[in-house]
Write an enzyme that holds these catalytic residues in place. Structure first.
Site, PDB file in Angstrom:
ATOM      1  N   ALA A  73       0.836  -1.199   0.000  1.00 34.59           N
ATOM      2  CA  ALA A  73       0.000   0.000   0.000  1.00 34.59           C
ATOM      3  C   ALA A  73       0.869   1.246   0.000  1.00 34.59           C
ATOM      4  O   ALA A  73       2.033   1.220   0.411  1.00 34.59           O
ATOM      5  CB  ALA A  73      -0.924  -0.006   1.214  1.00 34.59           C
ATOM      6  N   ASP A  74       0.265   2.335  -0.442  1.00 30.04           N
ATOM      7  CA  ASP A  74       0.906   3.645  -0.363  1.00 30.04           C
ATOM      8  C   ASP A  74      -0.173   4.661  -0.008  1.00 30.04           C
ATOM      9  O   ASP A  74      -1.245   4.656  -0.610  1.00 30.04           O
ATOM     10  CB  ASP A  74       1.580   4.021  -1.689  1.00 30.04           C
ATOM     11  CG  ASP A  74       2.370   5.318  -1.559  1.00 30.04           C
ATOM     12  OD1 ASP A  74       3.268   5.369  -0.693  1.00 30.04           O
ATOM     13  OD2 ASP A  74       2.094   6.270  -2.296  1.00 30.04           O
ATOM     14  N   THR A  75       0.115   5.500   0.966  1.00 30.34           N
ATOM     15  CA  THR A  75      -0.839   6.506   1.423  1.00 30.34           C
ATOM     16  C   THR A  75      -0.266   7.894   1.187  1.00 30.34           C
ATOM     17  O   THR A  75       0.894   8.146   1.513  1.00 30.34           O
ATOM     18  CB  THR A  75      -1.152   6.328   2.931  1.00 30.34           C
ATOM     19  OG1 THR A  75      -1.669   5.010   3.143  1.00 30.34           O
ATOM     20  CG2 THR A  75      -2.170   7.357   3.417  1.00 30.34           C
ATOM     21  N   ALA A 110      -3.564   3.674  -1.877  1.00 28.34           N
ATOM     22  CA  ALA A 110      -3.617   2.696  -2.960  1.00 28.34           C
ATOM     23  C   ALA A 110      -3.183   1.351  -2.402  1.00 28.34           C
ATOM     24  O   ALA A 110      -2.236   1.275  -1.620  1.00 28.34           O
ATOM     25  CB  ALA A 110      -2.689   3.116  -4.095  1.00 28.34           C
TER      26      ALA A 110
END
Length: 193
Positions: A73-75, A110
């Protein structure tokens, strides 16, 4: 269920997955988090999550004998047209928090998953709208003094000292922490089809 691999060093993501009842191994990977400027903001965040998932998948595919699913994930905190990123120093943290004070922003996480058996890859994102109350300089500097904002996108952690900065949230709270669990559940079900 296929063994789950979390490709992240984030203690917040580990905690969210654990609370949701998932068993998983952690395989952190280092990839460039410099956004691809040829993509729009949502696709930039998806691209970074994909890079993390693919790096972990490539690392594991030769050493694991059984099937597995990689989760990455990437925030990002989005203000105006682009991501704010993590602060480079105390003054940058102040600049970011002053910018967010009394205003609306988005948090986009994401999520990318890759299943080793089917080679199927899924990528989706979740958006939460955040409204900050007006912050005084004293509130901002007191928070910066805790050190909490320094490793966080947008220079704040909603689950820690900055929770009281929030006036209103529209969307999943866990998305702001770093991993939208409902989306993770849906994607795992989709991969299992």
């Amino acid at each position: 269920m296929t063994p789950l691999i979390l490709a992240s060093e984030s203690p917040r993501r580990r905690e969210l997955l654990k609370k949701a009842g998932y068993d998983f191994d952690v395989v952190p990977v280092k990839v460039s988090e410099i956004p691809n400027k040829n993509l729009n903001v949502n696709d930039q965040i998806l691209d970074i999550a994909r890079r993390k998932a693919r790096a972990a998948f490539d690392l594991l595919k030769s050493s694991r004998t059984g099937p597995f699913t990689v989760l990455a994930a990437d925030t990002e905190v989005i203000f105006g047209e682009g991501p704010l990123g993590k602060p480079s120093d105390r003054d940058d943290a102040y600049r970011i928090l002053r910018l967010l004070s009394g205003r609306f922003h988005e948090v986009i996480t994401a999520v990318c998953m890759i299943d080793s058996s089917s080679q199927k890859e899924l990528s989706q994102f979740e958006i939460t709208h955040i409204y900050f109350k007006e912050l005084s300089d004293n509130e901002i500097w007191s928070y910066i003094d805790t050190g909490d904002p320094m490793d966080k996108a947008g220079a704040y952690g909603i689950q820690s000292g900055a929770g009281h900065f929030i006036d209103r949230i529209e969307g999943p709270f866990d998305n702001v922490v770093g991993l939208p669990i409902d989306l993770v559940r849906k994607m795992l079900l989709e991969l299992a089809k």
